[in-house]
Motif scaffolding. Structure first.
Motif, PDB file in Angstrom:
ATOM      1  N   UNK B 242       0.896  -1.201   0.038  1.00 19.85           N
ATOM      2  CA  UNK B 242       0.038   0.078   0.134  1.00 19.85           C
ATOM      3  C   UNK B 242       0.996   1.272   0.103  1.00 19.85           C
ATOM      4  N   UNK B 243       0.636   2.060  -0.981  1.00 15.69           N
ATOM      5  CA  UNK B 243       1.478   3.406  -0.960  1.00 15.69           C
ATOM      6  C   UNK B 243       1.027   4.321   0.035  1.00 15.69           C
ATOM      7  N   UNK B 244       1.997   4.878   0.756  1.00 11.81           N
ATOM      8  CA  UNK B 244       1.560   5.772   1.815  1.00 11.81           C
ATOM      9  C   UNK B 244       0.610   6.989   1.464  1.00 11.81           C
ATOM     10  N   UNK B 245      -0.470   7.090   1.948  1.00 17.43           N
ATOM     11  CA  UNK B 245      -1.410   8.274   1.713  1.00 17.43           C
ATOM     12  C   UNK B 245      -1.429   9.359   2.598  1.00 17.43           C
ATOM     13  N   UNK B 246      -0.862   9.023   3.646  1.00 17.47           N
ATOM     14  CA  UNK B 246      -0.946  10.022   4.816  1.00 17.47           C
ATOM     15  C   UNK B 246      -0.902  11.372   4.555  1.00 17.47           C
ATOM     16  N   UNK B 247       0.181  11.677   3.803  1.00 19.64           N
ATOM     17  CA  UNK B 247       0.617  13.038   3.515  1.00 19.64           C
ATOM     18  C   UNK B 247      -0.245  13.566   2.535  1.00 19.64           C
ATOM     19  N   UNK B 248      -0.658  12.772   1.431  1.00 21.77           N
ATOM     20  CA  UNK B 248      -1.613  13.559   0.424  1.00 21.77           C
ATOM     21  C   UNK B 248      -2.977  13.679   1.335  1.00 21.77           C
ATOM     22  N   UNK B 249      -3.433  12.685   1.958  1.00 20.28           N
ATOM     23  CA  UNK B 249      -4.593  13.078   2.771  1.00 20.28           C
ATOM     24  C   UNK B 249      -4.545  14.278   3.736  1.00 20.28           C
ATOM     25  N   UNK B 250      -3.424  14.503   4.344  1.00 17.64           N
ATOM     26  CA  UNK B 250      -3.094  15.815   5.377  1.00 17.64           C
ATOM     27  C   UNK B 250      -3.113  16.998   4.184  1.00 17.64           C
ATOM     28  N   UNK B 251      -2.737  17.027   3.068  1.00 20.65           N
ATOM     29  CA  UNK B 251      -2.466  17.805   2.175  1.00 20.65           C
ATOM     30  C   UNK B 251      -4.074  18.223   1.547  1.00 20.65           C
ATOM     31  N   UNK B 252      -4.616  17.266   1.276  1.00 19.29           N
ATOM     32  CA  UNK B 252      -6.183  17.395   0.620  1.00 19.29           C
ATOM     33  C   UNK B 252      -7.111  17.773   1.610  1.00 19.29           C
TER      34      UNK B 252
END
Lengths: 338, 420
Positions: B242-252
């Motif tokens: 699973x690619x890390x999504x936490x940073x994109x979630x935070x950004x969005x």
């Protein structure tokens, strides 16, 4: 179809009160008691004392009408009404008359289907503020919070006056004078506005009346008077005549003390007619000839009632001002009894 | 039985309407219907006659007349020159505002308390029991009056925040220089935008485009985030990683709205004492606060019981199974118990939302001008149109309740057990 059913069901709530009877006089006589709508408590105008006896300026008028119609000034049931409930109470027949410092206005007289039968107090709207606020004129009230009884003419006057003078304010709506008093005393509003007489009465009820001032501006005309339902002219005549009798009695110098003597000895035919010694005035309003005598006997003439309830000798301390006889430079002017 | 089916058609007699079970129920229904309609007709007729006797007509024309009174809390443009209809709209929006905020707060309180009441921590559990029993067993009106009294009697007047001219020190100082709780209102910083995008004309009122832009950014961020997560899931299923999504979630979710806020020049306007009152900030009246708190706490107590009942309705085996799988208690509650409990919780929750909305009409006790205060209070009084105002008010409350009910039913069918 369902729509009409729905409307019908709603109607029960909308018009639960029964149909107002046309012959109020017969109803009152049959009941043996006058239902009189008064305010929920305003010192000097209508307030129950410690024993539950209602006293005051408006209350005296109810008692005078009861005395004229029923022969006994104590046969009154006082129904406290708020600014919101008063006209509904009258229209629905819950009360026979309203003596509740209500302002006579065009739309109330016509659209609300009431009949104002006269004016028992010429008033105007004023403001009361705390002395330490340092305000001396209502024009300095820009941005102030103002307590106001809802459903009254004062509410509309207030909005108009602030608009005309280009000032802003925040209204705090209260339901009764007691609530307004409490909010004002707690500091929830900078100023309290209502009829000047009401302000004087409210101030008199405070523990520290000297710390509050009533501002000089009177921003409206408030002719306060008794009202009855539209359409029952006979009953309207009785209430109007009673009020006029009290006013005329003062003009002719008839008091509760000298009434009997004047009835017997006065050479003035006007007094003789008023007190029922001459003429048949009582019959013309379907009462007996002693009606005015009884009405005056309860609390005295207009001047006596004024002095005893709200006059300068009382804590409320209102001057006669506009409410003096026309012969004294006031506006009180009863039509001739003839 | 074949005889019945073969019965000749022409043998219908009138008495069969009463004696034949095939027709009797129909007869009764028609009879009841006529009785009902007669009753309704009588009511309408009676009303008409009484109105006529009083010399009153039935006319909604007053809604287009000048109202003449002021309303302190208004969400849309309103002056005393506006019409009674406009005043009604202001009242309606005030009702909706208190209902919306009330439902949100009551839900949060209710879910928290409902879960905590089942806590194994004895003192927490008992405290929540005390809260529930105290709040739901005292009439709501008393709570509103009590909280209002506390606000107006126990807090200082705005004047107390004024520096003494001699010492230069005020009796009270504002919390963080931004918030002042007074006996009239709570003065809060007012969020404003320095770049105006203009106003959107919706016919009845205007909507600030800046606010719309921020709301749009939040929604857009949420949707894009969902797409990103779905993609991550696809990749995980295909490759096992699973690619890390936490940073994109935070950004969005946080970055995008913040960026829009910054771009629009978002800042806070702090209240300051000028003249008689605090100006510049947002003055939330005590009547609103009292009503909101009382409605939320009161309804929250009922919702807590509903939540507790919903959780207890889930068999113990479910949590045991979750524990057996190695889920921690918190995740067990969130992933296993609550989703199932929701099916039991939602239907009674709808009634509570409806109750709260209708109970908001108690606002009259503290002078909060909601629909009851404007249309059913001042307008009714100033125009003397009792029947019209009360009917209109009932229709509006009915409509609000039906809408809430409909929305919640849609949600209910989304979470209920799907039977295939």
């Amino acid at each position: 179809m369902t729509k009409s059913v729905f409307l019908g069901t709603l109607t029960v709530a909308g018009l639960a009160a029964g149909l107002a009877s046309a012959a109020t006089l017969d109803d009152v006589k049959a009941r043996g008691e006058l239902n009189c709508g008064v305010s929920t408590g305003l010192t000097g105008f209508s307030l129950p004392d410690a024993n539950g006896n209602w006293t005051g300026f408006d209350v005296s008028l109810c008692r005078a009408v009861a005395a004229a119609v029923l022969g006994d000034g104590t046969k009154v049931k006082f129904v406290p009404t708020t600014g919101q409930t008063r006209f509904t109470a009258l229209a629905s027949g819950e009360v026979d008359m309203l003596a509740r410092n209500s302002t006579w206005t065009f739309s109330r007289d016509t659209d609300l289907k009431l009949d104002f039968v006269g004016v028992n107090y010429y008033d105007g709207q004023g403001f009361m503020v705390r002395k330490d606020l340092g305000v001396t004129s209502a024009k300095e009230l820009d941005g102030a919070t103002v307590c106001i009884q809802t459903g009254t003419t004062t509410e509309l006057n207030l909005a108009d006056w602030f608009k005309v003078n280009n000032l802003s304010y925040t209204p705090v709506a209260v339901e009764t004078n007691a609530e307004g008093e409490q909010q004002y005393a707690a500091g929830a509003c900078d100023a309290y506005t209502t009829d000047a007489s009401g302000l004087a009465a409210t101030r008199a009820a405070f523990a520290d009346p000297e710390n509050h001032i009533i501002l000089p501006e009177i921003i409206s005309k408030e002719p306060l008077g008794p009202a009855v339902r539209h359409g029952d002219n006979e009953w309207a005549d009785i209430v109007r005549s009673t009020l006029n009798a009290l006013i005329a009695a003062e003009e002719y110098g008839v008091t509760s003390a000298n009434m009997e003597e004047l009835a017997a000895n006065s050479p003035n035919p006007e007094i003789q007619r008023l007190l029922g010694v001459q003429g048949d005035l009582g019959k013309m309003i379907r009462l007996d000839n002693d009606w005015a005598k009884r009405a005056i006997a309860v609390g005295g003439n207009y001047g006596e009632i004024f002095a005893a309830t709200i006059g300068e000798a009382t804590p409320i301390g209102l001057a006669r001002g506009l409410n003096a006889q026309w012969t004294q430079g006031g506006l009180l002017y009863a039509p001739p009894f003839r | 039985m074949a005889n019945v089916a073969d019965a000749p058609k022409d043998s219908f007699r009138l008495s069969m309407l009463l004696y034949d079970t095939r027709y009797r129920s129909l007869t009764i229904q028609v009879f009841v219907f006529f009785l009902f309609m007669a009753g309704a007709a009588w009511l309408v007729d009676n009303t008409m006659r009484n109105l006529e006797a009083l010399g009153k007509d039935f006319d909604f024309g007053f809604l287009w007349n000048r109202a003449g009174y002021d309303i302190s809390q208004r969400l849309v443009e309103y002056t005393n020159d506006s019409t009674h209809g406009r005043a009604m709209l202001v009242g309606l929006l005030n009702t909706l505002l208190i209902a919306l905020l009330g439902c949100m707060a009551a839900t949060v309180i209710g879910v928290l308390v409902g879960v905590l009441r089942l806590s194994r921590n004895w003192i927490v559990g008992r405290l929540m029991t005390v809260y529930v029993e105290v709040f739901r067993n005292v009439p709501l009106l008393l709570w509103i009056l009590l909280i209002y009294a506390v606000f107006s009697e126990a807090t200082p007047a705005p004047n107390a925040f004024r520096p003494n001219p001699e010492t230069g020190i005020a009796d009270r100082s504002m919390f963080l220089d931004a918030i002042a709780v007074t006996n009239r209102y709570t003065a809060l910083p007012n969020p404003v935008f320095s770049r105006e995008l203009g106003w959107l004309d919706l016919g009845l009122f205007y909507v600030n485009m800046d606010v719309l832009a921020v709301i749009g950014a939040v929604i857009a961020g949420w949707f894009i985030n969902r797409a990103v997560k779905a993609r991550a899931t696809r990749i995980q299923e295909a490759t096992g990683e699973r690619p890390a999504t936490w940073w994109s979630s935070l950004l969005l979710l946080a970055g995008l709205p913040v960026a829009v806020l910054l771009a629009l020049g978002f800042h806070l306007e702090f209240p300051e004492l000028r003249g008689f009152n605090f100006v510049g900030g947002l003055n939330v009246s005590n009547s609103f606060m009292a009503l909101w708190l009382a409605l939320s706490l009161y309804t929250g107590a009922f919702i807590a019981e509903i939540v507790r009942a919903g959780i207890l309705a889930i068999s113990r085996g479910q949590s045991e199974a979750a524990f057996a799988l190695g889920l921690r208690p918190g995740r067990t509650m969130n992933l296993v118990i609550l989703p199932q409990a929701l099916r039991v919780i939602i239907p009674p929750l709808i009634s509570q939302y409806l109750n709260l909305t209708k109970n908001s009409s108690l606002a009259i006790a503290v002078g909060y001008l909601d629909l009851r205060g404007t249309l059913g209070g001042i307008t009714l009084n100033q125009t003397g149109r009792e029947l019209e105002c009360v009917l209109l008010m009932m229709l509006i409350y009915l409509a609000i309740s039906l809408v809430i009910s409909a929305v919640m039913n849609v949600y209910n069918s989304a979470v209920k057990l799907k039977e295939r």
